[in-house]
Design a protein around this motif. Sequence first.
Motif, PDB file in Angstrom:
ATOM      1  N   SER A  81       0.824  -1.204   0.000  1.00  0.00           N
ATOM      2  CA  SER A  81       0.000   0.000   0.000  1.00  0.00           C
ATOM      3  C   SER A  81       0.861   1.258   0.000  1.00  0.00           C
ATOM      4  CB  SER A  81      -0.895   0.048   1.252  1.00  0.00           C
ATOM      5  OG  SER A  81      -1.993  -0.818   1.154  1.00  0.00           O
ATOM      6  N   TRP A  82       0.311   2.330  -0.573  1.00  0.00           N
ATOM      7  CA  TRP A  82       0.907   3.656  -0.447  1.00  0.00           C
ATOM      8  C   TRP A  82      -0.181   4.706  -0.640  1.00  0.00           C
ATOM      9  CZ3 TRP A  82       1.585   0.542  -4.754  1.00  0.00           C
ATOM     10  CH2 TRP A  82       1.163   1.054  -5.978  1.00  0.00           C
ATOM     11  N   LEU A  83       0.122   5.936  -0.303  1.00  0.00           N
ATOM     12  CA  LEU A  83      -0.773   7.054  -0.574  1.00  0.00           C
ATOM     13  C   LEU A  83      -0.236   7.841  -1.760  1.00  0.00           C
ATOM     14  CD1 LEU A  83      -1.971   8.763   2.745  1.00  0.00           C
ATOM     15  CD2 LEU A  83      -3.145   7.082   1.324  1.00  0.00           C
ATOM     16  N   GLU A  84      -1.119   8.131  -2.723  1.00  0.00           N
ATOM     17  CA  GLU A  84      -0.786   9.027  -3.821  1.00  0.00           C
ATOM     18  C   GLU A  84      -1.519  10.339  -3.573  1.00  0.00           C
ATOM     19  OE1 GLU A  84      -1.756   9.390  -8.518  1.00  0.00           O
ATOM     20  OE2 GLU A  84      -0.705   7.539  -7.919  1.00  0.00           O
ATOM     21  N   VAL A  85      -0.762  11.420  -3.504  1.00  0.00           N
ATOM     22  CA  VAL A  85      -1.286  12.716  -3.099  1.00  0.00           C
ATOM     23  C   VAL A  85      -1.130  13.702  -4.247  1.00  0.00           C
ATOM     24  CG1 VAL A  85      -1.093  14.581  -1.421  1.00  0.00           C
ATOM     25  CG2 VAL A  85      -0.604  12.229  -0.719  1.00  0.00           C
ATOM     26  N   HIS A  86      -2.218  14.391  -4.632  1.00  0.00           N
ATOM     27  CA  HIS A  86      -2.194  15.369  -5.710  1.00  0.00           C
ATOM     28  C   HIS A  86      -2.160  16.777  -5.121  1.00  0.00           C
ATOM     29  CE1 HIS A  86      -4.203  12.454  -8.803  1.00  0.00           C
ATOM     30  NE2 HIS A  86      -3.490  11.800  -7.905  1.00  0.00           N
ATOM     31  N   LEU A  87      -1.293  17.627  -5.648  1.00  0.00           N
ATOM     32  CA  LEU A  87      -1.162  19.003  -5.190  1.00  0.00           C
ATOM     33  C   LEU A  87      -1.830  19.956  -6.174  1.00  0.00           C
ATOM     34  CD1 LEU A  87       2.601  18.965  -4.078  1.00  0.00           C
ATOM     35  CD2 LEU A  87       0.578  18.175  -2.830  1.00  0.00           C
ATOM     36  N   LEU A  88      -2.117  21.163  -5.715  1.00  0.00           N
ATOM     37  CA  LEU A  88      -2.782  22.150  -6.552  1.00  0.00           C
ATOM     38  C   LEU A  88      -1.965  22.490  -7.790  1.00  0.00           C
ATOM     39  CD1 LEU A  88      -5.205  24.105  -6.836  1.00  0.00           C
ATOM     40  CD2 LEU A  88      -3.893  25.776  -5.511  1.00  0.00           C
ATOM     41  N   ASN A  89      -0.630  22.452  -7.690  1.00  0.00           N
ATOM     42  CA  ASN A  89       0.232  22.811  -8.820  1.00  0.00           C
ATOM     43  C   ASN A  89       0.415  21.690  -9.837  1.00  0.00           C
ATOM     44  OD1 ASN A  89       1.934  21.061  -7.480  1.00  0.00           O
ATOM     45  ND2 ASN A  89       3.390  22.626  -6.823  1.00  0.00           N
TER      46      ASN A  89
ATOM     47  N   LYS B   2       1.647  18.667  -9.279  1.00  0.00           N
ATOM     48  CA  LYS B   2       2.598  17.647  -8.847  1.00  0.00           C
ATOM     49  C   LYS B   2       1.887  16.590  -8.001  1.00  0.00           C
ATOM     50  CE  LYS B   2       6.656  20.683  -8.840  1.00  0.00           C
ATOM     51  NZ  LYS B   2       7.759  21.252  -8.035  1.00  0.00           N
ATOM     52  N   ARG B   3       2.545  15.445  -7.843  1.00  0.00           N
ATOM     53  CA  ARG B   3       1.994  14.365  -7.020  1.00  0.00           C
ATOM     54  C   ARG B   3       3.086  13.795  -6.125  1.00  0.00           C
ATOM     55  NH1 ARG B   3      -2.059  10.888 -11.022  1.00  0.00           N
ATOM     56  NH2 ARG B   3      -2.655  12.628 -12.382  1.00  0.00           N
ATOM     57  N   LEU B   4       2.673  13.276  -4.977  1.00  0.00           N
ATOM     58  CA  LEU B   4       3.581  12.624  -4.045  1.00  0.00           C
ATOM     59  C   LEU B   4       3.153  11.182  -3.862  1.00  0.00           C
ATOM     60  CD1 LEU B   4       3.745  15.350  -1.227  1.00  0.00           C
ATOM     61  CD2 LEU B   4       5.275  15.102  -3.189  1.00  0.00           C
ATOM     62  N   ARG B   5       4.123  10.305  -3.703  1.00  0.00           N
ATOM     63  CA  ARG B   5       3.853   8.904  -3.368  1.00  0.00           C
ATOM     64  C   ARG B   5       4.555   8.627  -2.045  1.00  0.00           C
ATOM     65  NH1 ARG B   5       4.459   3.445  -7.122  1.00  0.00           N
ATOM     66  NH2 ARG B   5       4.886   1.985  -5.421  1.00  0.00           N
ATOM     67  N   LEU B   6       3.769   8.356  -1.002  1.00  0.00           N
ATOM     68  CA  LEU B   6       4.281   8.158   0.353  1.00  0.00           C
ATOM     69  C   LEU B   6       4.068   6.712   0.752  1.00  0.00           C
ATOM     70  CD1 LEU B   6       2.668  11.354   1.988  1.00  0.00           C
ATOM     71  CD2 LEU B   6       4.785  11.178   0.649  1.00  0.00           C
TER      72      LEU B   6
ATOM     73  N   LEU C  90       8.268   9.706  -3.244  1.00  0.00           N
ATOM     74  CA  LEU C  90       8.542   9.920  -4.657  1.00  0.00           C
ATOM     75  C   LEU C  90       7.725  11.122  -5.113  1.00  0.00           C
ATOM     76  CD1 LEU C  90       8.461   6.318  -6.215  1.00  0.00           C
ATOM     77  CD2 LEU C  90      10.475   7.693  -5.654  1.00  0.00           C
ATOM     78  N   VAL C  91       8.285  11.904  -6.044  1.00  0.00           N
ATOM     79  CA  VAL C  91       7.612  13.093  -6.550  1.00  0.00           C
ATOM     80  C   VAL C  91       7.414  12.954  -8.051  1.00  0.00           C
ATOM     81  CG1 VAL C  91       7.709  15.600  -6.831  1.00  0.00           C
ATOM     82  CG2 VAL C  91       8.647  14.537  -4.762  1.00  0.00           C
ATOM     83  N   TYR C  92       6.187  13.220  -8.496  1.00  0.00           N
ATOM     84  CA  TYR C  92       5.904  13.284  -9.929  1.00  0.00           C
ATOM     85  C   TYR C  92       5.674  14.736 -10.299  1.00  0.00           C
ATOM     86  CZ  TYR C  92       3.143  13.274 -14.233  1.00  0.00           C
ATOM     87  OH  TYR C  92       2.665  13.543 -15.489  1.00  0.00           O
ATOM     88  N   ASN C  93       6.470  15.233 -11.228  1.00  0.00           N
ATOM     89  CA  ASN C  93       6.327  16.599 -11.733  1.00  0.00           C
ATOM     90  C   ASN C  93       6.000  16.520 -13.216  1.00  0.00           C
ATOM     91  OD1 ASN C  93       6.506  19.239 -12.578  1.00  0.00           O
ATOM     92  ND2 ASN C  93       8.550  19.621 -11.724  1.00  0.00           N
ATOM     93  N   PRO C  94       4.781  16.871 -13.619  1.00  0.00           N
ATOM     94  CA  PRO C  94       4.396  16.731 -15.024  1.00  0.00           C
ATOM     95  C   PRO C  94       5.268  17.556 -15.965  1.00  0.00           C
ATOM     96  CG  PRO C  94       2.779  18.046 -13.829  1.00  0.00           C
ATOM     97  CD  PRO C  94       3.704  17.454 -12.810  1.00  0.00           C
ATOM     98  N   MET C  95       5.971  18.562 -15.430  1.00  0.00           N
ATOM     99  CA  MET C  95       6.834  19.395 -16.252  1.00  0.00           C
ATOM    100  C   MET C  95       8.298  18.998 -16.136  1.00  0.00           C
ATOM    101  SD  MET C  95       4.481  21.188 -17.475  1.00  0.00           S
ATOM    102  CE  MET C  95       5.461  22.347 -18.430  1.00  0.00           C
ATOM    103  N   GLY C  96       8.610  18.000 -15.323  1.00  0.00           N
ATOM    104  CA  GLY C  96       9.988  17.610 -15.096  1.00  0.00           C
ATOM    105  C   GLY C  96      10.330  16.260 -15.695  1.00  0.00           C
ATOM    106  N   THR C  97      11.477  15.730 -15.288  1.00  0.00           N
ATOM    107  CA  THR C  97      11.919  14.423 -15.757  1.00  0.00           C
ATOM    108  C   THR C  97      11.063  13.335 -15.115  1.00  0.00           C
ATOM    109  OG1 THR C  97      14.190  15.225 -15.960  1.00  0.00           O
ATOM    110  CG2 THR C  97      13.868  12.836 -15.918  1.00  0.00           C
ATOM    111  N   PRO C  98      10.441  12.476 -15.889  1.00  0.00           N
ATOM    112  CA  PRO C  98       9.547  11.451 -15.312  1.00  0.00           C
ATOM    113  C   PRO C  98      10.306  10.405 -14.522  1.00  0.00           C
ATOM    114  CG  PRO C  98       9.821  11.111 -17.678  1.00  0.00           C
ATOM    115  CD  PRO C  98      10.478  12.415 -17.369  1.00  0.00           C
TER     116      PRO C  98
END
Length: 464
Positions: A59-67, A69-73, A84-92
Amino acid sequence: MSINVGLGISSLFATANNSSSPFQNAEDYVSYMRDPTRIVHVEWRKVRHEKSKGLTSHSWLEVHLLNGKRLRLELYADRGYTELVYNPMGTPNPRFFDPQSIVYDDRVAGVQDLARPLTANTLTSDAKEIAASKQYSLSEFNCHHFVLELWNSLVIDSLKTSHHPDRMKTGLLWGLEEAVGTWLQGFGGSLAGPQEGAAHRSERPLAETQSGPQKAGGAALGCLASGKLEAVERNSGSYNRTMRLQHFCQELQCGNIHLLETTGPMIPTGIPPQDPQSGMEPWEAECETWASAWLAGVGSGSMRIAERMNSIDLNKIVAEIFKAKSDSKQGYSSFASLGSMNSMASLSSSLTSDAARVMSREPQADACFVALRGKEVRLAIYAVLRPPSAPNVCAWRLLLLSGDAVLGNEASFTYVLRDLPENSPTTKAEDLAREDQTVLQTALRTSDWRHLVPDLGHTSDQGL
């Protein structure tokens, strides 16, 4: 009695002089709502462990931010707490999304489901504290226990839970330690790190990998109808202002009211702390407070826009559109309440046989209302219509764009009705608004709305 509105959110809407309120004043509240790291969506995800033959999961939590981006905790036996950080404008990062994962037991929390104001920093700080509170244990504090505690710490009471994946299986396996100790050690080791292999890696969000990237302008296909229609004028005897304000408060409670300016993200709005001694009716006070906070400096146009942010005008305009499309003279269609993003409404109508084929009978709908603030102040209403008999086969998207409220033209709407792709059964109205964000902001800066409403060109000097 005041209509209860949510960023979950009762804690956010305490009155200004209530000590339980997390905000001292309206400025603090608006600052928080504009924070690009504010949490707007949380999912509890899980995936089956291949090395344990599918007996257990992670299990993990996937968290969406207003900007965006997403976090995986998450928590692992060997690595401990990880982010882990997902940035749609950055390196995947190919490890962020696991195509084999699913949402566990419908554990999804939107803005309205959060028990307190949360940003990325506050949530990750809480997550680290929970992870450090106990030593990792397969039976007593594993990844599921970690996510369970973190989930319960951030959601409202009605979404809290005592259940987590594999709670029976893990206890049973651990109870067999003496009989199968060697195998169990290997089994425990298989849970130490993330799942490996191409099947568990994706550089893009799962919706994109399943349906393909959406086109700018909402992934719309052919235009079925477009034109201009007038809603009820504010000075008309049939204009029920009280009902409109009450319906506005209901849409606000459901998270359907947003603000978009010339720069920055589309913001889900709420109501700042209010003066309980205002002497106004609750819905009037809530709308006034909202208008002052989010459309300050607009004058009376801010309240006139708020009065349009509900299903009342949508009902009438949709009825007019399909009446015209069917060339029917047999009365008006009508939507039931579009009270929330997840609510469904049926469009009942006496249509010709040709229209019935187009409509596939009683389409279902959800709606999103976006206040547009730039050189002009307008309202964009996005709605998704689906036939209940075949929701995965046919769908339509509807955009209603109001005139400039600064000039008093908010009752004049331009509409565009289009097809949606057949492979978009889960598309929501808010999704379409976010896909259109760049086009909307360009139009706000230039007053050129042709990319949204064809053939209308520059509209700032017209009735629209």
